[in-house]
Enzyme design. Structure first.
Site, PDB file in Angstrom:
ATOM      1  N   GLY A  78     -18.549 -56.573 -93.610  1.00 19.95           N
ATOM      2  CA  GLY A  78     -17.530 -56.942 -94.586  1.00 19.95           C
ATOM      3  C   GLY A  78     -16.153 -56.537 -94.123  1.00 19.95           C
ATOM      4  N   ALA A  85     -15.782 -52.891 -92.498  1.00 19.36           N
ATOM      5  CA  ALA A  85     -17.028 -52.237 -92.894  1.00 19.36           C
ATOM      6  C   ALA A  85     -18.125 -52.622 -91.911  1.00 19.36           C
ATOM      7  CB  ALA A  85     -17.425 -52.637 -94.312  1.00 19.36           C
ATOM      8  N   GLU A 192     -23.910 -45.651 -98.846  1.00  9.51           N
ATOM      9  CA  GLU A 192     -25.205 -46.320 -98.837  1.00  9.51           C
ATOM     10  C   GLU A 192     -24.987 -47.829 -98.678  1.00  9.51           C
ATOM     11  OE1 GLU A 192     -27.404 -46.538-102.508  1.00  9.51           O
ATOM     12  OE2 GLU A 192     -25.578 -46.356-103.700  1.00  9.51           O
ATOM     13  N   HIS A 193     -26.008 -48.501 -98.181  1.00  3.78           N
ATOM     14  CA  HIS A 193     -25.929 -49.953 -98.032  1.00  3.78           C
ATOM     15  C   HIS A 193     -26.454 -50.595 -99.310  1.00  3.78           C
ATOM     16  CE1 HIS A 193     -25.759 -53.870 -96.375  1.00  3.78           C
ATOM     17  NE2 HIS A 193     -27.045 -54.000 -96.112  1.00  3.78           N
ATOM     18  N   ASP A 233     -10.705 -54.449-110.441  1.00  2.00           N
ATOM     19  CA  ASP A 233     -10.788 -55.425-109.342  1.00  2.00           C
ATOM     20  C   ASP A 233     -12.237 -55.845-109.112  1.00  2.00           C
ATOM     21  OD1 ASP A 233      -9.668 -57.049-107.380  1.00  2.00           O
ATOM     22  OD2 ASP A 233      -9.816 -55.521-105.813  1.00  2.00           O
ATOM     23  N   ASN A 238     -16.966 -57.505-104.787  1.00  2.00           N
ATOM     24  CA  ASN A 238     -17.120 -56.067-105.014  1.00  2.00           C
ATOM     25  C   ASN A 238     -18.372 -55.725-105.810  1.00  2.00           C
ATOM     26  OD1 ASN A 238     -14.884 -55.303-103.562  1.00  2.00           O
ATOM     27  ND2 ASN A 238     -13.493 -55.389-105.321  1.00  2.00           N
TER      28      ASN A 238
END
Length: 384
Positions: A78, A85, A192-193, A233, A238
């Site tokens: 990302g 990321a 964490e993913h 946001d 997100n």
């Protein structure tokens, strides 16, 4: 180098003083890798692997996980105006440059003070994850920040390759990180993913869509009650989604334990750059008036319209508590589920979503929205 050392020491002192991170973070900070002051060296694959290894020690090792000494695949997952990321092993590394002169993706780099606030805010939300009897409010929906590093130097070739692979597949909107100078400093958040973002995730049916809304509404309600939190946001980039075998996910709201039906779907909320929170000692927020372009998006675009609605609700007093902003993002998500996402649903399901959006107009907070009839069959084992 002085800037890197300054923010490293500030972050360490603030996190220690406020107890902002969980036991996992404290354990990481105790390791040699974290305690060492940043050196002027390349932001490297080996450093990332070292961070992952430290984090992995905090949970039982599973057969599918590589051991700490084995190479792990690095892939970009990302991006944002903040930076990049990358997924390394089971964790995601969010790399944010700060205090440099080079513009990042057309924007002035974040100041160390801004990043300090983001670290404290992330740590405060981490504290909601402890499902213990003495906590009045708890949930695990906000992404877990497991660790933090301060780095300096060029991106390593392995990270640059991962960036270029992403660019080839997706077409990056960010500047190439090879442009950063040798003295550039970064904060690296180890998280964490949480899965794929809502924009790219394929929902299967209305039950999953309903659970998504229920989990987000309750998470916002919990954070409102605990810290007067507003995300500000919460667009579809997100919100992360992944499928797990659990039937329910647990929340505690004002002392009431609530289990929400997941239908196998778990939600994580990320990116608190624009968020507002009251930690009990400080009110952390971003003055969105300093970014007028945020409100200049096309009319009719649901995300741009939501920013403008937030401006109207707050009267541009961004430090203040306006939980109605959370409701505005819930209405945005209903629009996304109606207009942008394809999944198995009936005409009645769509009518229910449209009715929910109308009723949300009457709620002043996510806490109030949890009482809506739309969620009545989503909560189980409710204790009063």
């Amino acid at each position: 180098m002085e800037s890197c050392l300054r923010i490293y020491r500030q972050l360490s002192e603030e996190v220690s003083r406020k107890g902002a991170f969980s036991e996992e973070y404290a354990a990481c900070r105790g390791s040699t890798a974290v305690a060492a002051e940043p050196r002027s060296e390349r932001l490297s694959e080996s450093a990332c692997r070292g961070s992952t290894a430290v984090a992995a020690e905090l949970r039982p090792e599973r057969p599918s996980e590589p051991s700490a000494g084995e190479p792990q695949t690095i892939a970009k997952v990302g991006e944002g105006t903040f930076g990049e990321a990358f997924k390394v092993g089971e964790n995601v590394f969010k790399i944010v440059p700060f205090d440099g002169d080079l513009r990042v993706n057309g924007e002035i780099q974040k100041k160390s003070e801004e990043l300090l606030e983001e670290v404290i805010l992330s740590g405060t939300l981490n504290s909601l994850r402890a499902h213990e009897g003495h906590l009045l409010n708890s949930c695990s929906t906000f992404i877990q920040t497991m660790d933090m590093r301060v780095c300096q130097g060029h991106y390593d070739a392995s990270l640059l390759k991962a960036w270029e692979d992403w660019d080839g597949k997706h077409g990056s909107e960010n500047d190439h990180p090879k442009e950063f100078p040798e003295k550039q400093c970064y904060v690296v958040f180890v998280q964490e993913h949480g899965g794929k973002d809502l924009e790219s995730f394929v929902l299967l049916n209305f039950n999953e869509a309903k659970s998504l809304l229920a989990q987000i509404t309750l998470a916002l309600a919990v954070s409102e009650a605990a810290y007067e939190f507003e995300h500000r946001d919460l667009h579809w980039g997100n919100i992360l989604l992944r499928r797990k075998g659990s039937d329910t996910v647990q929340f505690t709201l004002e002392g009431n334990e609530i289990h929400v039906k997941t239908y196998g779907l778990l939600v994580s909320i990320i990116d608190f750059t624009l968020s507002r929170i009251n930690t009990g000692e400080d009110i952390l927020f971003l003055d969105l008036s300093s970014d007028p372009e945020l409100f200049e998006g096309p009319k009719g675009d649901k995300q741009s319209d939501t920013y403008r609605k937030m401006r109207d609700v707050t009267g541009e007093f961004w430090e203040g508590s306006f939980p109605k902003t959370n409701v505005l993002w819930l209405q945005y998500l209903v629009d996304i589920l109606l207009l942008k996402k394809s999944y198995e649903r009936t005409s009645k399901d769509e009518r229910d979503l449209r009715s929910l959006k109308k009723r949300l107009n009457g709620y002043g907070s996510a806490r109030e929205a949890t009482s809506d009839v739309f969620f009545s069959d989503m909560f189980v084992n409710l204790q009063h």
